[in-house]
Enzyme design. Structure first.
Site, PDB file in Angstrom:
ATOM      1  N   ASN A  10      16.298  -2.390  14.221  1.00  0.00           N
ATOM      2  CA  ASN A  10      16.605  -1.053  14.661  1.00  0.00           C
ATOM      3  C   ASN A  10      17.793  -0.121  14.010  1.00  0.00           C
ATOM      4  OD1 ASN A  10      16.905   2.058  16.475  1.00  0.00           O
ATOM      5  ND2 ASN A  10      18.701   0.948  17.564  1.00  0.00           N
ATOM      6  N   LYS A  12      17.804   2.989  13.354  1.00  0.00           N
ATOM      7  CA  LYS A  12      18.351   4.101  14.336  1.00  0.00           C
ATOM      8  C   LYS A  12      17.787   5.798  13.143  1.00  0.00           C
ATOM      9  CE  LYS A  12      22.313   1.234  15.349  1.00  0.00           C
ATOM     10  NZ  LYS A  12      23.260   0.983  16.032  1.00  0.00           N
ATOM     11  N   HIS A  94      18.851   2.392  24.413  1.00  0.00           N
ATOM     12  CA  HIS A  94      20.154   2.232  23.439  1.00  0.00           C
ATOM     13  C   HIS A  94      21.875   3.045  24.414  1.00  0.00           C
ATOM     14  CE1 HIS A  94      21.972   1.575  19.724  1.00  0.00           C
ATOM     15  NE2 HIS A  94      21.326   1.154  19.559  1.00  0.00           N
ATOM     16  N   GLU A  96      23.136   4.635  22.514  1.00  0.00           N
ATOM     17  CA  GLU A  96      22.891   5.487  22.088  1.00  0.00           C
ATOM     18  C   GLU A  96      22.758   6.947  22.674  1.00  0.00           C
ATOM     19  OE1 GLU A  96      22.275   4.353  17.481  1.00  0.00           O
ATOM     20  OE2 GLU A  96      24.106   3.457  17.896  1.00  0.00           O
ATOM     21  N   GLU A 170      24.175  -5.997  24.486  1.00  0.00           N
ATOM     22  CA  GLU A 170      24.685  -5.365  23.349  1.00  0.00           C
ATOM     23  C   GLU A 170      26.073  -4.590  23.474  1.00  0.00           C
ATOM     24  OE1 GLU A 170      21.923  -4.082  19.661  1.00  0.00           O
ATOM     25  OE2 GLU A 170      21.806  -1.626  21.374  1.00  0.00           O
ATOM     26  N   GLY A 176      27.384  -1.482  15.493  1.00  0.00           N
ATOM     27  CA  GLY A 176      28.288  -0.626  14.261  1.00  0.00           C
ATOM     28  C   GLY A 176      29.768  -0.493  13.892  1.00  0.00           C
ATOM     29  N   SER A 216      26.557  -5.913  15.823  1.00  0.00           N
ATOM     30  CA  SER A 216      27.082  -6.333  14.648  1.00  0.00           C
ATOM     31  C   SER A 216      26.453  -7.617  14.393  1.00  0.00           C
ATOM     32  CB  SER A 216      29.242  -6.151  14.629  1.00  0.00           C
ATOM     33  OG  SER A 216      29.227  -4.585  14.347  1.00  0.00           O
TER      34      SER A 216
END
Ligand code: PEP
Length: 258
Positions: A10, A12, A94, A96, A170, A176, A216
């Site tokens: 990804n 992003k 996701h 985010e 996730e 991150g 991560s």
């Protein structure tokens, strides 16, 4: 038949310069896909620049889609356009996009995401559906984590299918942050999700559906996480921008070799 591993990168909202795209594409093309499916999620602006640049079977999976098709939908990416461009996969859910931007953008609910997924499947594409809990839920223990994931999975109950849907577990606290779930945490959570699917969808679906770990993941921790029976791959953010991405693919392919 075992589950074929699958690893996604990804990107992003990266890279900042199109001059860096060739290097990122090269990282993906360096992956040996003989024992592992690979997909990559370029930023929306860059999808059209790279979608036909992969030489090893790696698939492009946009990071979002709409659920209506083409027309008066400013700023959207239509599944119909993806189909026309030969794309096979799309990533949705996701964290985010579920409100972890740190920006006051509207949160995507699991119900909305199920609508998107149905549209993706109707159009003949496949879907990667990301789920996972924030830190305060993890701190309450595995039962709370599972309950949180079940809420995200429930609207998908009727459309979970190993042939067309991949789950990406996730944990938000791990994305991150450099704080990777331990292999024990990942295995326990993946096994709990699989058990829930077995009891609430079907044992066949549970046995076949692939569950990626994301948070991560990198070349160093991939071998240990790959050894977990219920970890079928990775969704990788930061490390997918580096050459070590190929090592992550190699680690899980090696671990799951029949
Ligand atoms: C992700 O973006 O899905 C992700 C897992 O990011 P990172 O690997 O950087 O934690």
């Amino acid at each position: 038949m075992g589950r074929r591993p699958i690893v996604g990168g990804n990107w992003k909202c990266n890279p900042a310069e199109i001059s860096k795209l060739d290097g990122l594409v090269a990282n993906i093309n360096a992956c040996d896909t003989s024992g592992c499916d690979v997909y990559v999620c370029p930023s929306p602006l860059h999808v059209g620049l790279v979608y036909n640049k992969f030489t090893n079977g790696a698939c492009v999976a946009p990071q979002n889609c709409n659920f209506k098709g083409c027309g008066a939908y400013t700023g959207e990416m239509a599944v119909d356009q993806m189909v026309d461009m030969g794309m096979k996969w799309c990533l949705i859910g996701h964290s985010e996009r579920r409100g972890e931007f740190g920006l006051p953008t509207p949160v995507e609910s699991s119900e909305l995401l199920a609508t998107k997924c149905k549209y993706i499947l109707e159009k003949g594409m496949k879907c990667i559906y990301a789920i996972g809990e924030p830190l305060p839920i993890r701190e309450q223990g595995i039962d709370a984590v599972l309950a949180y994931c079940v809420e995200q999975l429930t609207p998908f109950k009727d459309i979970l299918d190993p042939e067309t849907v991949v789950l990406a577990y996730e944990p938000v606290w791990s994305i991150g942050t450099g704080v990777t779930a331990t292999p024990e945490q990942a295995q326990e959570t993946h096994a709990a999700i699989r058990k829930w699917i077995s009891e609430n969808v079907s044992p066949k679906c549970a046995e076949g559906i692939r569950i990626q770990y994301g948070g991560s993941a990198n070349a160093k921790n991939a071998p240990e996480l790959s050894a977990c029976a219920d970890v079928d791959g990775f969704l990788v953010g930061g490390a997918s921008l580096k050459p070590e991405f190929a090592e992550i693919v190699a680690a899980i392919a090696q671990a799951k070799k029949a």
